[in-house]
Design an enzyme around this catalytic site. Structure first.
Site, PDB file in Angstrom:
ATOM      1  N   LEU A   9       2.649  37.837  32.540  1.00 27.33           N
ATOM      2  CA  LEU A   9       2.720  36.422  32.190  1.00 27.33           C
ATOM      3  C   LEU A   9       3.987  36.095  31.390  1.00 27.33           C
ATOM      4  CD1 LEU A   9       1.174  33.699  32.205  1.00 27.33           C
ATOM      5  CD2 LEU A   9       0.251  34.352  29.985  1.00 27.33           C
ATOM      6  N   ASP A  10       4.770  35.123  31.858  1.00 26.48           N
ATOM      7  CA  ASP A  10       5.965  34.632  31.159  1.00 26.48           C
ATOM      8  C   ASP A  10       7.033  35.705  30.978  1.00 26.48           C
ATOM      9  OD1 ASP A  10       4.621  32.248  30.989  1.00 26.48           O
ATOM     10  OD2 ASP A  10       3.964  32.535  28.931  1.00 26.48           O
ATOM     11  N   GLU A  11       6.975  36.764  31.799  1.00 25.85           N
ATOM     12  CA  GLU A  11       7.938  37.859  31.646  1.00 25.85           C
ATOM     13  C   GLU A  11       8.865  37.988  32.857  1.00 25.85           C
ATOM     14  OE1 GLU A  11       8.394  39.698  29.050  1.00 25.85           O
ATOM     15  OE2 GLU A  11       6.526  39.749  27.905  1.00 25.85           O
TER      16      GLU A  11
END
Lengths: 292, 292, 292, 292
Positions: A236-238
């Protein structure tokens, strides 16, 4: 505005060595290929070479399929893996599917850009886990699908994702845009849309990963808030960052003020990232991006 | 440039209620006080009121000590704690001590600003854990002290911090500037210099806390790098943020390029933060700042 | 920081046609030339092609003089005029002469960058029409020459310019930097230093040409002030622009505030422009620039 | 988002002297007025004082008409002209009329902001000298009027302006927004809508006044393009500036690229300017603005 001329776009990556530019450009020159735009980059840390070239379609004696076939040999000689280069044709219209929830600012912005032909693509469908944005979507002549995502019902959620996938894949889109879509994609969808799913995160990543980033930003007392357009991955969000920007805030800005100011950044950052993606300007390099 | 006129600066905070502005401004008006600059802010979340007022010194019939004495009554009536307001006099020259290591860009920048009178302060001393920057410091007519910090020698390090503290405190400075000083201050120094020690961190906090932030930024593939000026507290890189800014980078920027571009931001962010601090423009509000 | 590796830099321009990239890159590949950085641009309006290439010096079997000699043939075949391409060697240290008046912020900034090796050049001399900045210059171990420019004395002024020219030309510098030098260069000096004289103008050109731009900006009520680094030409403030940037101002900023804020922009804009110029990254195209 | 609480907004200007803040704040305190936001500014050049205050409506014992009546006395005592202060009520919804031609990006943007309640105003009508934008306007439930402006027909044009005026004035709008309206308003309309007509100019004024600013910018080779939101006055593009911003361009940007990038700036600059105007944050001071 005049129609942009038709071009073939080559994107290419391989381990760096001497003679790559010569190899590609000689191949093109041999067939009369007129290079209109070219960019090169070598990543010094990994010794990897990247290029993107735009060739006038009418300068070549053959079509894009033939160019692709012939370039296969060049790529093989230069030591490029089959998956590390592509040849695309600007005459093929880009298809986009947009995923939304309730917040409409990114959708309004994208639809405005499409309607004014600034972003000259086909929005094949807009899909929302809420129906709030059905009206404006249909006013633009675009189909809207409502796929509710039940809370606290894992099976229902799984079914919703299956339906979402079917609706998206029916269009085989060049880009799946998560325009403030508030559901975390399951691993299998991240894999299925790998390199095609673009998310807009409402913070300057890696700051404020996860939920309610403006609240986090306000608590930390930062003097700038930002937004990040990145490819969706299982972390997530990486995922690889395509574009970021920031806007100044100060002590007079409440959380709603930060949200409002941040939206102006979210909109442009997403629009820029999507444009670059659709123009084949974004090359992946591990978890980083080369933007030509 | 003409000499700036002498002013008294009142900074003040208390729980919000009606009548605070009236209370302060009536008190000033009563004594002929000419307000040249005034700013007010109410934090809606905590219902806390802040103000900063600049009064022309020659408009009052008494001096700063008398103003301070008389204002004590006003502050008490308005419910302000003794520690939540201050009256300062711009005629008192600000004294600054600068701490450095080997990297000189922030020091060069500050000395240039002081030499050209843009930053009209007394740099009482520069103290380095390395001697590299002694020459330029002394060329500006400023004393330089070399306090070596031994590696892997906790007692030696403690002694070095004790010497550092003595050298700094001898000047009772308005600001202790950590201009890329590469030592983490011990808790007791953070406490002793609380609200006066300003650090420049070479990232857009809270991203990339700790060591080698440009390396972290490069690995994450961010599209902007930044810098943060913050007060030093016992929590490393967690103190109240005074100023931040960013600069764009792209895939062509190696880590040394990011370091170089980031320095331009570090310099201006530190210089702005220091100026605001010395002009009593920064009011602390928990871990956040109000910048008037 | 490790020493940067030695490179040869080719900059080249000619009318666009197919085969230019192939011609240059094949020539380099033939001799084992390892291209470390390459950039291409075609100006669509004028159909002019530009490129800049950095080649590792140790990848070629011959020196820069031989490269220059052999490239002459390639350039001729591709239809380039002798004056429209250059081959330089990064091992040749860049020499810079800086011209100043009384305001020191740009000089302090450049000297700091040179002292910290961020800008790895030889400042051969600083020349001022006032002596104010002699001290800091000499503290950096750099010769300072004071050449007074008499007011209302055309002959005296002409003599001063003649002396200035002699002092500058003695160093045959790669760049003559007008770091807030307040004299307008006569036509013959503009010609003599054509393409080498860089000025920093304290406005966002073409706004506020001429004298006292911050006063003009204040009167017009603009919300941003800027700075422009441009090549000096016979038309005052009309030369090719190399770099520009802006900073936000508001109604609380007096003219001295604008001056102070603007200086931070002047410094970075000049430093960037000078770096690009010295790295042969700036190609002239009529009155515009291509920055690679 | 919760409904914002009802507030009365006082904007006020008069020659500076001691006691103004005390006068206003004592008046408010006397009636229990809770100041939620306050800003003060003194223009040092002209010795003019400005303030804007937001008071919670429910903290006063009377309504806005009564507040206005009572404040008249305060203003008179402080030496303010009747035209130099105003009291408004945030409960009165702001009415906006938007003028357009063919280019829709600013209209799309404003309609999106209104639809998502970010800009919580009534768009009473959109009026175009072309009909291109009728569809999207009506899709938002807003009336669209087509008023053709004949070329080379002064009388026809005059009639068109008369019709335009009638259509606009029928709504007595708080703001007339020229959202890339390509007709120059005649002097009488400038006067009629003085202080209410906001234009977005597609350059960083005062650069590139008049027609085709992006073409002018391209020719001059600037490195940033911008946009300016200003009040319309009889002097074309010379009215008081409310907001400006810029975006970076480079040699790879053709004129259409500059147009596209500039639009993103035009949209946010206009939206910010309009918001501030409607919130009574913009005070005029000659040809300059104070933005509170």
């Amino acid at each position: 505005m005049p129609l942009p001329e038709r071009r073939y776009v080559i994107t290419f990556g391989c381990p760096d060595r001497t003679g790559i530019v010569a190899g590609i450009s000689s191949f093109l020159a041999e067939h009369g290929g007129w290079i209109v735009e070219a960019a090169y980059h070598t990543d010094q840390d990994t010794n990897w070479f990247f290029t993107r070239q735009e060739v006038r379609a009418d300068s070549l004696r053959f079509d894009v399929a033939e160019l692709r076939a012939r370039f296969t040999g060049v790529a093989r000689e230069l030591g490029a893996h089959p998956g590390s280069w592509r040849v695309t044709d600007t005459a093929e219209r880009r298809r986009v599917v947009i995923l939304v929830s309730k917040e409409g600012h990114c959708l309004y912005d994208l639809l405005g850009r499409v309607a004014s032909r600034e972003l000259d693509v086909d929005v094949a469908a807009v899909i929302g886990n809420h129906a709030d944005l059905a009206g404006i979507t249909r006013a633009h002549g675009i189909p809207f699908h409502h796929v509710p995502f039940p809370v606290s019902d894992p099976e229902g959620k799984q079914a919703a994702f299956a339906q979402l996938r079917q609706l998206v894949d029916a269009h085989d889109p060049h880009a799946v845009v998560l325009a403030r879509f508030m559901q975390v994609l399951p691993v299998e969808l991240c894999a299925a849309w790998s390199g095609r799913a673009l998310n807009i995160h409402h913070s300057f990543l890696p700051s404020f990963i996860g939920a309610r980033p403006y609240h986090q930003a306000h608590n930390r007392g930062v003097k700038l808030v930002g937004a990040t357009c990145h490819y969706v991955t299982a972390e997530l969000d990486e995922g690889p960052i395509v574009e970021q920007d920031v806007i100044r805030v100060d002590h007079t800005d409440s959380i709603p003020d930060m949200v409002r100011k941040g939206r102006d950044i979210e909109k442009v950052v997403l629009a820029r990232g999507l444009r670059w993606h659709l123009e084949d300007r974004v090359l992946l390099h591990g978890n980083r991006t080369v933007i030509f």
